[in-house]
Design a protein around this motif. Structure first.
Motif, PDB file in Angstrom:
ATOM      1  N   VAL A  94       0.910  -1.263  -0.018  1.00 34.78           N
ATOM      2  CA  VAL A  94      -0.019   0.042  -0.055  1.00 34.78           C
ATOM      3  C   VAL A  94       0.765   1.165   0.109  1.00 34.78           C
ATOM      4  O   VAL A  94       1.876   1.145   0.638  1.00 34.78           O
ATOM      5  CB  VAL A  94      -0.796   0.080   1.328  1.00 34.78           C
ATOM      6  CG1 VAL A  94      -1.747   1.179   1.132  1.00 34.78           C
ATOM      7  CG2 VAL A  94      -1.730  -1.438   1.329  1.00 34.78           C
ATOM      8  N   THR A  95       0.584   2.168  -0.722  1.00 35.39           N
ATOM      9  CA  THR A  95       1.335   3.513  -1.107  1.00 35.39           C
ATOM     10  C   THR A  95       1.310   4.235   0.322  1.00 35.39           C
ATOM     11  O   THR A  95       0.376   3.871   1.215  1.00 35.39           O
ATOM     12  CB  THR A  95       1.028   4.427  -1.991  1.00 35.39           C
ATOM     13  OG1 THR A  95      -0.492   4.837  -1.725  1.00 35.39           O
ATOM     14  CG2 THR A  95       1.073   3.659  -3.319  1.00 35.39           C
ATOM     15  N   THR A  96       2.213   5.042   0.591  1.00 39.57           N
ATOM     16  CA  THR A  96       2.498   5.801   1.755  1.00 39.57           C
ATOM     17  C   THR A  96       0.971   6.684   1.830  1.00 39.57           C
ATOM     18  O   THR A  96       0.395   7.288   3.095  1.00 39.57           O
ATOM     19  CB  THR A  96       3.472   6.782   1.863  1.00 39.57           C
ATOM     20  OG1 THR A  96       4.735   5.885   1.761  1.00 39.57           O
ATOM     21  CG2 THR A  96       3.576   7.428   3.227  1.00 39.57           C
ATOM     22  N   HIS A 100      -2.055   7.166   4.720  1.00 40.29           N
ATOM     23  CA  HIS A 100      -2.155   8.727   5.217  1.00 40.29           C
ATOM     24  C   HIS A 100      -3.575   8.939   5.327  1.00 40.29           C
ATOM     25  O   HIS A 100      -4.303   9.467   5.977  1.00 40.29           O
ATOM     26  CB  HIS A 100      -1.560   9.688   4.666  1.00 40.29           C
ATOM     27  CG  HIS A 100      -0.036   9.863   5.135  1.00 40.29           C
ATOM     28  ND1 HIS A 100       0.468   9.835   6.385  1.00 40.29           N
ATOM     29  CD2 HIS A 100       1.254   9.784   4.243  1.00 40.29           C
ATOM     30  CE1 HIS A 100       1.882   9.914   6.421  1.00 40.29           C
ATOM     31  NE2 HIS A 100       2.252   9.706   5.205  1.00 40.29           N
ATOM     32  N   ARG A 101      -4.214   8.358   3.887  1.00 36.77           N
ATOM     33  CA  ARG A 101      -5.531   8.879   3.738  1.00 36.77           C
ATOM     34  C   ARG A 101      -6.461   7.950   4.660  1.00 36.77           C
ATOM     35  O   ARG A 101      -7.371   8.341   5.304  1.00 36.77           O
ATOM     36  CB  ARG A 101      -5.983   8.222   2.191  1.00 36.77           C
ATOM     37  CG  ARG A 101      -6.960   9.527   1.684  1.00 36.77           C
ATOM     38  CD  ARG A 101      -7.316   9.067   0.160  1.00 36.77           C
ATOM     39  NE  ARG A 101      -6.178   9.149  -0.430  1.00 36.77           N
ATOM     40  CZ  ARG A 101      -5.966   8.317  -1.563  1.00 36.77           C
ATOM     41  NH1 ARG A 101      -6.542   7.350  -1.721  1.00 36.77           N
ATOM     42  NH2 ARG A 101      -4.768   8.267  -2.189  1.00 36.77           N
ATOM     43  N   ARG A 102      -5.965   6.863   4.894  1.00 35.33           N
ATOM     44  CA  ARG A 102      -6.724   5.796   5.984  1.00 35.33           C
ATOM     45  C   ARG A 102      -6.806   6.305   7.351  1.00 35.33           C
ATOM     46  O   ARG A 102      -7.754   6.354   7.905  1.00 35.33           O
ATOM     47  CB  ARG A 102      -6.183   4.409   5.730  1.00 35.33           C
ATOM     48  CG  ARG A 102      -6.439   3.531   4.540  1.00 35.33           C
ATOM     49  CD  ARG A 102      -5.865   2.295   4.666  1.00 35.33           C
ATOM     50  NE  ARG A 102      -6.323   1.590   3.289  1.00 35.33           N
ATOM     51  CZ  ARG A 102      -5.785   0.536   3.093  1.00 35.33           C
ATOM     52  NH1 ARG A 102      -4.988  -0.180   3.893  1.00 35.33           N
ATOM     53  NH2 ARG A 102      -6.071  -0.122   1.809  1.00 35.33           N
ATOM     54  N   ALA A 103      -5.320   6.879   7.856  1.00 33.99           N
ATOM     55  CA  ALA A 103      -5.344   7.464   8.917  1.00 33.99           C
ATOM     56  C   ALA A 103      -6.414   8.620   9.148  1.00 33.99           C
ATOM     57  O   ALA A 103      -6.923   8.709  10.318  1.00 33.99           O
ATOM     58  CB  ALA A 103      -4.105   7.792   9.184  1.00 33.99           C
ATOM     59  N   ASP A 104      -6.265   9.489   8.251  1.00 32.76           N
ATOM     60  CA  ASP A 104      -7.217  10.645   8.299  1.00 32.76           C
ATOM     61  C   ASP A 104      -8.542  10.202   8.280  1.00 32.76           C
ATOM     62  O   ASP A 104      -9.241  10.929   9.122  1.00 32.76           O
ATOM     63  CB  ASP A 104      -6.985  11.562   7.063  1.00 32.76           C
ATOM     64  CG  ASP A 104      -5.564  12.219   7.006  1.00 32.76           C
ATOM     65  OD1 ASP A 104      -4.830  12.364   8.159  1.00 32.76           O
ATOM     66  OD2 ASP A 104      -5.015  12.672   6.174  1.00 32.76           O
ATOM     67  N   ILE A 105      -8.983   9.341   7.658  1.00 32.47           N
ATOM     68  CA  ILE A 105     -10.516   8.787   7.796  1.00 32.47           C
ATOM     69  C   ILE A 105     -10.873   8.353   9.101  1.00 32.47           C
ATOM     70  O   ILE A 105     -12.084   8.679   9.515  1.00 32.47           O
ATOM     71  CB  ILE A 105     -10.710   7.868   6.613  1.00 32.47           C
ATOM     72  CG1 ILE A 105     -10.726   8.426   5.282  1.00 32.47           C
ATOM     73  CG2 ILE A 105     -12.008   7.289   6.692  1.00 32.47           C
ATOM     74  CD1 ILE A 105     -10.691   7.583   3.889  1.00 32.47           C
ATOM     75  N   HIS A 106      -9.849   7.647   9.399  1.00 35.86           N
ATOM     76  CA  HIS A 106      -9.993   6.987  10.761  1.00 35.86           C
ATOM     77  C   HIS A 106     -10.175   7.920  11.905  1.00 35.86           C
ATOM     78  O   HIS A 106     -11.029   8.210  12.861  1.00 35.86           O
ATOM     79  CB  HIS A 106      -8.868   6.062  11.262  1.00 35.86           C
ATOM     80  CG  HIS A 106      -8.943   5.465  12.636  1.00 35.86           C
ATOM     81  ND1 HIS A 106     -10.022   4.419  12.687  1.00 35.86           N
ATOM     82  CD2 HIS A 106      -8.423   5.325  13.640  1.00 35.86           C
ATOM     83  CE1 HIS A 106      -9.998   4.035  14.054  1.00 35.86           C
ATOM     84  NE2 HIS A 106      -8.862   4.539  14.562  1.00 35.86           N
ATOM     85  N   TYR A 107      -9.349   9.072  11.922  1.00 39.53           N
ATOM     86  CA  TYR A 107      -9.283  10.094  12.809  1.00 39.53           C
ATOM     87  C   TYR A 107     -10.760  11.021  12.721  1.00 39.53           C
ATOM     88  O   TYR A 107     -11.265  11.261  13.686  1.00 39.53           O
ATOM     89  CB  TYR A 107      -8.206  11.233  12.474  1.00 39.53           C
ATOM     90  CG  TYR A 107      -8.093  12.213  13.202  1.00 39.53           C
ATOM     91  CD1 TYR A 107      -7.602  12.206  14.768  1.00 39.53           C
ATOM     92  CD2 TYR A 107      -8.489  13.536  12.910  1.00 39.53           C
ATOM     93  CE1 TYR A 107      -7.641  13.380  15.428  1.00 39.53           C
ATOM     94  CE2 TYR A 107      -8.271  14.793  13.514  1.00 39.53           C
ATOM     95  CZ  TYR A 107      -8.262  14.511  14.957  1.00 39.53           C
ATOM     96  OH  TYR A 107      -8.016  15.771  15.598  1.00 39.53           O
TER      97      TYR A 107
END
Length: 130
Positions: A94-96, A100-107
């Motif tokens: 998975v690209t970086t 980051h997008r997944r972390a932002d969505i989770h946040y």
């Protein structure tokens, strides 16, 4: 007129122990079965699509010794049992940016849950005061 198969031994002096498949080129099947577009056809495909003739068949056959194969049959294939020092990696890369997008969505999802809890508690306080 008799429809007789042409054999290699009819034209050449062949070894008496020659396997049947080399003496009878008609036993080979599957040549030229799958047609390809002429634009994408290679010279190897053109050459390989022709059935062999008696003039291209070997006149003698010298089989190889099966000593190595028989040893492998008795002892089995080599298996590397050395110590593995590699780190386990994911088979899916998975690209970086995606990480980051997944972390932002989770946040954002977590913040949304917190703000919905806060707004619902404020509404209960407002309605109880009034």
């Amino acid at each position: 007129m008799e429809n007789r198969k042409v054999q290699t031994s009819d034209f050449y002096r062949t070894d008496p122990d020659l396997p049947r498949r080399f003496n009878d080129p008609d036993c080979f099947h599957g040549y030229g079965v799958k047609p390809t577009h002429p634009l994408y056809r290679t010279s190897n495909q053109t050459y390989g699509s022709n059935k062999p003739t008696v003039h291209e068949m070997p006149m003698q056959y010298r089989g190889k010794c099966h000593q190595f194969s028989e040893a492998m049959l008795h002892h089995g294939m080599y298996r590397d049992n050395s110590f593995n020092t590699n780190t386990a990696r994911s088979r899916v890369t998975v690209t970086t940016e995606t990480q980051h997008r997944r972390a932002d969505i989770h946040y954002l999802c977590q913040r949304g849950k917190e703000s919905s809890h806060e707004s619902s508690s404020k509404q209960t306080h407002v309605s109880s005061d009034g």
